[in-house]
Design a protein around this motif. Structure first.
Motif, PDB file in Angstrom:
ATOM      1  N   GLY A   1     -41.038 -13.286 -76.052  1.00  0.00           N
ATOM      2  CA  GLY A   1     -40.840 -14.769 -75.569  1.00  0.00           C
ATOM      3  C   GLY A   1     -39.906 -15.122 -74.578  1.00  0.00           C
ATOM      4  N   GLY A   2     -39.520 -16.612 -74.640  1.00  0.00           N
ATOM      5  CA  GLY A   2     -38.320 -17.052 -73.854  1.00  0.00           C
ATOM      6  C   GLY A   2     -37.319 -17.507 -74.710  1.00  0.00           C
ATOM      7  N   CYS A   3     -37.337 -18.757 -75.103  1.00  0.00           N
ATOM      8  CA  CYS A   3     -36.437 -19.484 -75.842  1.00  0.00           C
ATOM      9  C   CYS A   3     -36.257 -18.847 -77.198  1.00  0.00           C
ATOM     10  CB  CYS A   3     -36.702 -20.835 -75.994  1.00  0.00           C
ATOM     11  SG  CYS A   3     -36.479 -21.606 -74.232  1.00  0.00           S
ATOM     12  N   ILE A   4     -37.377 -18.231 -77.538  1.00  0.00           N
ATOM     13  CA  ILE A   4     -37.148 -17.741 -79.185  1.00  0.00           C
ATOM     14  C   ILE A   4     -36.108 -16.585 -79.107  1.00  0.00           C
ATOM     15  CG2 ILE A   4     -39.219 -18.544 -80.053  1.00  0.00           C
ATOM     16  CD1 ILE A   4     -40.066 -15.621 -79.936  1.00  0.00           C
TER      17      ILE A   4
ATOM     18  N   THR B   1     -32.399 -21.274 -81.830  1.00  0.00           N
ATOM     19  CA  THR B   1     -31.582 -22.334 -81.846  1.00  0.00           C
ATOM     20  C   THR B   1     -30.432 -22.113 -82.005  1.00  0.00           C
ATOM     21  OG1 THR B   1     -33.892 -23.661 -82.856  1.00  0.00           O
ATOM     22  CG2 THR B   1     -31.729 -24.798 -83.185  1.00  0.00           C
ATOM     23  N   ASP B   2     -29.904 -21.246 -82.796  1.00  0.00           N
ATOM     24  CA  ASP B   2     -28.694 -20.630 -82.923  1.00  0.00           C
ATOM     25  C   ASP B   2     -28.802 -19.152 -82.977  1.00  0.00           C
ATOM     26  OD1 ASP B   2     -29.537 -20.081 -85.569  1.00  0.00           O
ATOM     27  OD2 ASP B   2     -28.738 -22.298 -86.085  1.00  0.00           O
ATOM     28  N   LEU B   3     -27.907 -18.404 -83.003  1.00  0.00           N
ATOM     29  CA  LEU B   3     -27.618 -16.974 -82.907  1.00  0.00           C
ATOM     30  C   LEU B   3     -28.312 -16.380 -84.289  1.00  0.00           C
ATOM     31  CD1 LEU B   3     -24.368 -16.218 -81.208  1.00  0.00           C
ATOM     32  CD2 LEU B   3     -26.506 -15.803 -80.323  1.00  0.00           C
TER      33      LEU B   3
ATOM     34  N   TRP C   1     -39.365 -22.986 -82.346  1.00  0.00           N
ATOM     35  CA  TRP C   1     -40.236 -24.047 -82.042  1.00  0.00           C
ATOM     36  C   TRP C   1     -40.616 -24.903 -83.292  1.00  0.00           C
ATOM     37  CZ3 TRP C   1     -39.775 -25.284 -77.418  1.00  0.00           C
ATOM     38  CH2 TRP C   1     -39.375 -24.320 -76.295  1.00  0.00           C
ATOM     39  N   GLN C   2     -39.907 -24.696 -84.143  1.00  0.00           N
ATOM     40  CA  GLN C   2     -40.238 -25.616 -85.666  1.00  0.00           C
ATOM     41  C   GLN C   2     -40.100 -26.819 -85.535  1.00  0.00           C
ATOM     42  OE1 GLN C   2     -37.893 -25.536 -89.289  1.00  0.00           O
ATOM     43  NE2 GLN C   2     -39.304 -23.867 -89.812  1.00  0.00           N
ATOM     44  N   TYR C   3     -38.835 -27.215 -85.112  1.00  0.00           N
ATOM     45  CA  TYR C   3     -38.465 -28.836 -84.973  1.00  0.00           C
ATOM     46  C   TYR C   3     -37.758 -29.057 -83.751  1.00  0.00           C
ATOM     47  CZ  TYR C   3     -34.337 -26.226 -87.140  1.00  0.00           C
ATOM     48  OH  TYR C   3     -33.455 -25.590 -87.224  1.00  0.00           O
TER      49      TYR C   3
ATOM     50  N   LEU D   1     -25.945 -15.298 -75.730  1.00  0.00           N
ATOM     51  CA  LEU D   1     -25.877 -16.448 -75.864  1.00  0.00           C
ATOM     52  C   LEU D   1     -27.253 -17.339 -76.593  1.00  0.00           C
ATOM     53  CD1 LEU D   1     -25.411 -16.992 -71.970  1.00  0.00           C
ATOM     54  CD2 LEU D   1     -23.679 -17.550 -73.511  1.00  0.00           C
ATOM     55  N   SER D   2     -26.863 -18.080 -77.358  1.00  0.00           N
ATOM     56  CA  SER D   2     -27.921 -18.829 -77.927  1.00  0.00           C
ATOM     57  C   SER D   2     -28.504 -20.205 -77.031  1.00  0.00           C
ATOM     58  CB  SER D   2     -27.384 -19.631 -79.201  1.00  0.00           C
ATOM     59  OG  SER D   2     -26.386 -20.426 -79.065  1.00  0.00           O
ATOM     60  N   CYS D   3     -29.473 -20.597 -77.297  1.00  0.00           N
ATOM     61  CA  CYS D   3     -29.994 -21.776 -76.383  1.00  0.00           C
ATOM     62  C   CYS D   3     -28.938 -22.502 -76.012  1.00  0.00           C
ATOM     63  CB  CYS D   3     -31.143 -22.295 -77.028  1.00  0.00           C
ATOM     64  SG  CYS D   3     -31.882 -23.767 -76.027  1.00  0.00           S
ATOM     65  N   GLN D   4     -28.713 -22.724 -74.624  1.00  0.00           N
ATOM     66  CA  GLN D   4     -27.975 -23.269 -74.023  1.00  0.00           C
ATOM     67  C   GLN D   4     -28.230 -24.812 -73.794  1.00  0.00           C
ATOM     68  OE1 GLN D   4     -27.138 -20.394 -70.650  1.00  0.00           O
ATOM     69  NE2 GLN D   4     -25.372 -21.352 -70.646  1.00  0.00           N
ATOM     70  N   TYR D   5     -29.442 -25.167 -73.934  1.00  0.00           N
ATOM     71  CA  TYR D   5     -29.995 -26.551 -74.002  1.00  0.00           C
ATOM     72  C   TYR D   5     -29.251 -27.286 -75.304  1.00  0.00           C
ATOM     73  CZ  TYR D   5     -33.303 -26.250 -70.146  1.00  0.00           C
ATOM     74  OH  TYR D   5     -33.792 -25.627 -69.041  1.00  0.00           O
ATOM     75  N   GLN D   6     -29.215 -26.511 -76.307  1.00  0.00           N
ATOM     76  CA  GLN D   6     -28.931 -26.805 -77.702  1.00  0.00           C
ATOM     77  C   GLN D   6     -27.694 -26.683 -78.103  1.00  0.00           C
ATOM     78  OE1 GLN D   6     -32.355 -24.935 -79.505  1.00  0.00           O
ATOM     79  NE2 GLN D   6     -33.290 -27.109 -80.021  1.00  0.00           N
ATOM     80  N   ASN D   7     -26.836 -25.773 -77.446  1.00  0.00           N
ATOM     81  CA  ASN D   7     -25.444 -25.473 -77.977  1.00  0.00           C
ATOM     82  C   ASN D   7     -24.699 -25.771 -76.832  1.00  0.00           C
ATOM     83  OD1 ASN D   7     -26.097 -23.957 -80.735  1.00  0.00           O
ATOM     84  ND2 ASN D   7     -27.801 -23.332 -79.484  1.00  0.00           N
TER      85      ASN D   7
END
Length: 502
Positions: free
Chosen positions: A240-243, A247-249, A272-274, A314-320
């Protein structure tokens, strides 16, 4: 065939435009051949989003089969005397349930599983129920009744099919029976009754159709896998992409946890849970049942080149935004080793550490991995400074492997303009471009790759889709514009080597 299909799309588009213009001329030069189209040109991108893996392509019909969700009985209903235990036989999945005598002749102990929005079964099809079980106390035999039931039925019988299972060991052991429903039901429930008077422990409760893709026991839904294979993809990008970022490492996709015996693959929270409250599914987790072995095997059986994507630290930069949410460059050794070990898992001799893991899973021959992607939609200087040590290590150990970098989450703009020169500097083999854009963008981008640098990295259009006005839904106009855009990919096949629609 692909050239002609896309040519027809352009003809159709030109015909449509002709209604609003005085003249239109289309010149087709049949004797002027372009660059060779790479066998990887058109492929598939897979991500566990919208229940695409668990509850989708992965054929497991039981949700929370090992009782490892944070709410350990989520997806289950219990009745009678059911206890949750946590000293089970599988290190990474220690929880199990203990079914005991409810203490009254007219009471029953058991549990129901709702599946993924119901368990869909078909008349006459066979389903394999399996469970790891033991007798924790002094008895030598206990019995279970396994049913698929219609819980909405107000008739005389709820059961669509039932079978009896005898548990006869004090040690953990795998048991199974085949269930064959007498009718089709889209939303049945799996029911397990304790029908004897003693105590039974149950772990890893599973239900699969017998007729999976290629007959694999821990297999894929046959109809969905066949639909993917019928596309004849040249490349298959996973998981996948974002998974990959998480959401964090802690919740990033960790390929090493997704291989080995399926009973011991740990649960992972799905990215993609929440993420969006308007699409909130608190029961969305990854069992890792569909893991990297299964992805490689599917790639092989479809005839597609596997393209695994790994986390770059890197964890998701949108969220971190906090730098502490990411791995420091000086601490990347384990992540880099994961990449090297993955290449060994895919291609290594059976005498190597990870090649042996692959062989023990049933595939002694290598998977012929040629590409590896490091990072997904990262941006800023944080990405190339982490990508660089990956490239150095992979080039040194495996110069035959082509490395895919990224140009970030956008098709143009500040981050895109920064990352492309960085990918050239680092000598990435391909650059993964992502663009989810409206009709106007696709109309304006037909010549996008005509003037790309022919001496730099090749292009991988890793995620692309035309999003119409309003809802992001598929319709004829969007598809037509995508097809027209694809003629630009084919016209530039000396620079564009891969494309996977998203």
């Amino acid at each position: 065939m692909r050239r002609y299909a896309n040519l027809l799309a352009v003809v159709a588009l030109s015909t449509n435009l002709a209604l609003h213009a005085q003249t239109n001329e289309l010149v087709i030069q049949t004797k002027k051949l372009g660059a060779e189209i790479q066998p990887t040109m058109y492929g598939l991108f897979f991500e566990d989003i919208n229940y695409a893996a668990d509850g989708g392509l992965y054929a497991e019909l039981v949700k929370n089969r090992s009782f490892e969700f944070p709410q350990h009985l989520m997806g289950w209903k219990t009745y009678g005397k059911v206890s949750l235990m946590n000293d089970g036989p599988f290190e990474r999945n220690p929880h199990y349930v203990r079914l005991s005598n409810p203490g009254h002749a007219h009471k029953h102990t058991g549990l129901d599983n709702e599946g993924f929005f119901g368990i869909g079964v078909k008349k006459g099809e066979e389903y394999r129920f399996s469970v790891w079980a033991r007798l924790p106390q002094g008895s030598t035999k206990e019995t279970l009744r396994i049913e698929l039931v219609d819980t909405q039925s107000m008739g005389e019988r709820q059961a669509l099919v039932a079978g009896n299972l005898t548990i006869d060991s004090k040690d953990w052991k795998k048991y199974q029976i085949i269930l064959k429903p007498g009718s089709t039901h889209p939303k049945s429930v799996l029911r397990i009754f304790l029908t004897s008077k003693g105590t039974v422990d149950l772990e890893h409760v599973s239900l699969f159709p017998v007729d999976t893709w290629k007959g694999h026991e821990n297999g894929l839904r046959k109809d969905l896998a066949q639909a993917l294979a019928d596309i004849h993809p040249g490349v298959f990008r996973f998981p996948g992409g974002c998974i990959v970022e998480g959401t964090d490492l802690e919740t990033r996709y960790d390929w090493k946890k997704s291989v080995g015996p399926v009973e011991n693959r740990p649960l992972n929270e799905n990215r993609w849970q929440y993420t969006f409250t308007h699409r909130f599914f608190p029961d969305y987790y990854q069992s890792y049942g569909l893991g990297f072995y299964e992805y490689f095997l599917l790639s092989e059986e479809m005839g597609a080149a596997p393209l695994p994507i790994l986390n770059c630290g890197l964890s998701c930069q949108y969220q971190n935004n906090d730098p502490k949410a990411h791995v420091a460059v000086c601490d990347l050794d384990n992540y880099i080793q994961d990449a090297l070990d993955l290449i060994e898992f895919a291609n290594g001799d059976v005498n190597t550490t990870w090649g042996k893991v692959r062989a023990d899973m049933g595939h002694p021959a290598p998977f012929n991995l040629k590409f590896i992607g490091i990072g997904n939609e990262q941006w800023g200087k944080e990405y190339p400074e982490r990508l660089e040590p990956f490239i150095k290590a992979i080039r040194k150990a495996h110069p035959e492997i082509k490395i895919v970098g990224s140009s970030g989450p956008n098709s143009e703009g500040k981050e895109f303009d920064y990352l492309w020169p960085e990918m050239k500097r680092l000598k990435a083999d391909l650059v993964d471009e992502h663009f989810y854009r409206p009709e106007s963008w696709f109309l304006a981008q037909g010549a996008r790759y005509d003037n790309y640098d022919r001496k730099g990295p090749k292009v991988f259009a890793g995620e692309y889709a035309c999003h119409g006005k309003g809802k992001k839904w598929n319709h004829y106009h969007a598809a037509l514009l995508e097809a027209a855009f694809m003629t630009g990919l084919e016209r530039n096949t000396d620079i564009v080597h891969m494309a996977t629609y998203a």
